[in-house]
Design a protein around this motif. Structure first.
Motif, PDB file in Angstrom:
ATOM      1  N   LEU A   1       0.825  -1.202   0.000  1.00  0.00           N
ATOM      2  CA  LEU A   1       0.000   0.000   0.000  1.00  0.00           C
ATOM      3  C   LEU A   1       0.863   1.257   0.000  1.00  0.00           C
ATOM      4  CD1 LEU A   1      -2.893   1.030   0.016  1.00  0.00           C
ATOM      5  CD2 LEU A   1      -2.841   0.986   2.514  1.00  0.00           C
ATOM      6  N   THR A   2       1.967   1.239   0.721  1.00  0.00           N
ATOM      7  CA  THR A   2       2.868   2.393   0.746  1.00  0.00           C
ATOM      8  C   THR A   2       3.443   2.669  -0.639  1.00  0.00           C
ATOM      9  OG1 THR A   2       3.461   1.987   3.061  1.00  0.00           O
ATOM     10  CG2 THR A   2       4.982   3.336   1.763  1.00  0.00           C
ATOM     11  N   LEU A   3       3.898   1.624  -1.311  1.00  0.00           N
ATOM     12  CA  LEU A   3       4.455   1.805  -2.655  1.00  0.00           C
ATOM     13  C   LEU A   3       3.395   2.303  -3.629  1.00  0.00           C
ATOM     14  CD1 LEU A   3       6.699  -1.384  -2.881  1.00  0.00           C
ATOM     15  CD2 LEU A   3       7.476   0.982  -2.727  1.00  0.00           C
ATOM     16  N   ARG A   4       2.167   1.830  -3.457  1.00  0.00           N
ATOM     17  CA  ARG A   4       1.093   2.212  -4.385  1.00  0.00           C
ATOM     18  C   ARG A   4       0.594   3.630  -4.116  1.00  0.00           C
ATOM     19  NH1 ARG A   4      -1.384   3.753  -7.659  1.00  0.00           N
ATOM     20  NH2 ARG A   4      -3.247   3.036  -8.735  1.00  0.00           N
ATOM     21  N   ALA A   5       0.307   3.937  -2.859  1.00  0.00           N
ATOM     22  CA  ALA A   5      -0.348   5.207  -2.543  1.00  0.00           C
ATOM     23  C   ALA A   5       0.643   6.345  -2.330  1.00  0.00           C
ATOM     24  CB  ALA A   5      -1.233   5.051  -1.300  1.00  0.00           C
ATOM     25  N   VAL A   6       1.768   6.066  -1.700  1.00  0.00           N
ATOM     26  CA  VAL A   6       2.735   7.122  -1.396  1.00  0.00           C
ATOM     27  C   VAL A   6       3.848   7.162  -2.439  1.00  0.00           C
ATOM     28  CG1 VAL A   6       4.164   8.148   0.399  1.00  0.00           C
ATOM     29  CG2 VAL A   6       2.237   6.714   1.044  1.00  0.00           C
ATOM     30  N   GLY A   7       4.286   5.977  -2.850  1.00  0.00           N
ATOM     31  CA  GLY A   7       5.345   5.920  -3.851  1.00  0.00           C
ATOM     32  C   GLY A   7       4.869   6.242  -5.253  1.00  0.00           C
ATOM     33  N   GLY A   8       3.560   6.112  -5.489  1.00  0.00           N
ATOM     34  CA  GLY A   8       3.031   6.420  -6.809  1.00  0.00           C
ATOM     35  C   GLY A   8       3.316   5.357  -7.851  1.00  0.00           C
TER      36      GLY A   8
END
Length: 385
Positions: free
Chosen positions: A121-128
């Motif tokens: 989720l971090t890579l998808r939502a924050v990392g773009g």
């Protein structure tokens, strides 16, 4: 005015998407709905910006995403109050972006999520990153990763989250991302460094700077870690002229600034150990006595079998292999790489046959092909000098 041509356009959208999502989440938007609204706004940007590029792309995206979120909110009368709050909010000021970054990272690293889900989720939502890129990084089908991310979004959407959460949970997830290294088209180590830089700009926590320093000091050695054919090169055998001195200098400066605040944490201690390795012109010049002292500090701060394993190796280098083997007795047999550490210590004692046997056992338990091949070569070297 934004340049909508070339790779810079995609990079801009990837940078702005998480920023806009952070604003919507901070304003009370449901996480899953806000993420969907941002994705729709990004698609709208791809369609419209080539013909009509905006002067303020971030504001444009925020306006469109907010409008789409409000449209979704209107479909459910139970969310009417939230819709009014979103519509009343003024445009964000320049100082809000840091708070949004921390809030969004905290949401993605919520304790209710498993480590794997938090990373995705971090890579998808924050990392773009796209779902395809995240799936490729973790070697799973895109459909599987899409389901994992959807479940994670539903989980955090049901959590109350008015303030940023525990920054330690965020640091653990960022460290997990960093340790994945390079897989697929995305270098996750560099992605973790980029996200940690954002977190460092959003907080005044010396442990954040400690983690960033640790990442930089390790990443500085990346060019020396493998041969041109992809074989692993142990730290003691690396060509240190290939190390990135600029990253080392930045990491040391960050570490010194963190230590000066006198709020010691495990990442600062780990960074100090990495700095001692990076500071040595040759492996023989490593200050192993200081390395052991920092491992003693790390045992106090964050005791674990892995820390004890690494400390045993350091003791073996500082006080002799027999002392290292005595320390290794405290490490459980099932700790990963224990046999490899024991093999190295037995080799230093001169027990080549036992070292070769242990290298072979370690190779059989290796978690990667490169590690297995390296340990197999070590066993062969001792059996057939």
């Amino acid at each position: 005015m934004v340049d909508v041509h070339g790779d810079g356009f995609a990079d801009l959208l990837r940078e702005l998407g998480p920023q806009v999502l952070g604003v919507l989440v901070r304003r009370g938007g449901d996480f899953a709905a806000a993420e969907d609204a941002v994705q729709e706004a990004l698609l709208e940007a791809v369609r419209r910006w080539p013909d009509d590029p905006p002067h303020e792309p971030r504001s444009w995206l925020l306006t469109v995403a907010r409008r789409k979120l409000v449209d979704e909110v209107r479909s459910a009368t139970a969310r009417q109050r939230r819709e009014e709050r979103v519509q009343r909010e003024p445009a964000p000021g320049p100082t809000e972006q840091a708070d949004d970054t921390l809030l969004l990272l905290s949401r993605c690293c919520h304790p209710a999520l498993s480590p794997a889900s938090a990373v995705a989720l971090t890579l998808r939502a924050v990392g773009g990153l796209t779902t395809r890129q995240v799936a490729q990084a973790f070697l799973v089908p895109e459909a599987t990763m899409a389901q994992r991310i959807s479940r994670a979004k539903r989980t955090v959407s049901g959590q109350r989250f008015d303030q940023p959460g525990d920054v330690r949970a965020v640091l653990r997830v960022l460290y997990l991302i960093f340790n994945e290294g390079f897989t697929g088209e995305v270098d996750l180590a560099e992605e973790a460094i980029r996200l940690t830089r954002q977190l460092a700009a959003a907080t005044d926590d010396p442990e954040v700077d400690g983690l960033l320093a640790l990442m930089l000091l390790h990443h500085a050695r990346r060019r020396a870690r493998r041969t041109p054919t992809g074989d692993l090169v142990p730290l003691a055998e690396q060509d240190r002229s290939l190390w990135d001195t600029a990253l080392i200098a930045e990491g040391v400066d960050l570490l010194q600034g963190a230590l000066a605040r006198d709020r010691m944490g495990e990442y600062q201690a780990q960074a100090a150990i990495a700095a001692l390795h990076d500071d040595a012109a040759t492996a023989e010049e490593t200050d192993w006595v200081q390395v052991v002292e920092w491992y003693d500090e790390l045992v106090r701060l964050a005791p674990s079998p892995v820390v004890l394993l690494n400390r045993a190796v350091a003791v073996g280098a500082a006080d002799g292999p027999l002392a290292g083997l005595r320390e290794l007795e405290q490490v459980p047999d099932d700790v990963p790489r224990r046999e490899a550490a024991a093999a190295w210590l037995h080799e230093q004692v001169g027990e080549r046959e036992e070292a070769a046997r242990l290298y072979a056992v370690a190779a059989a338990r290796a978690t990667s092909t490169a590690e297995r091949d390296h340990l197999t070569r070590q066993a062969a070297r001792l059996r057939h000098p």
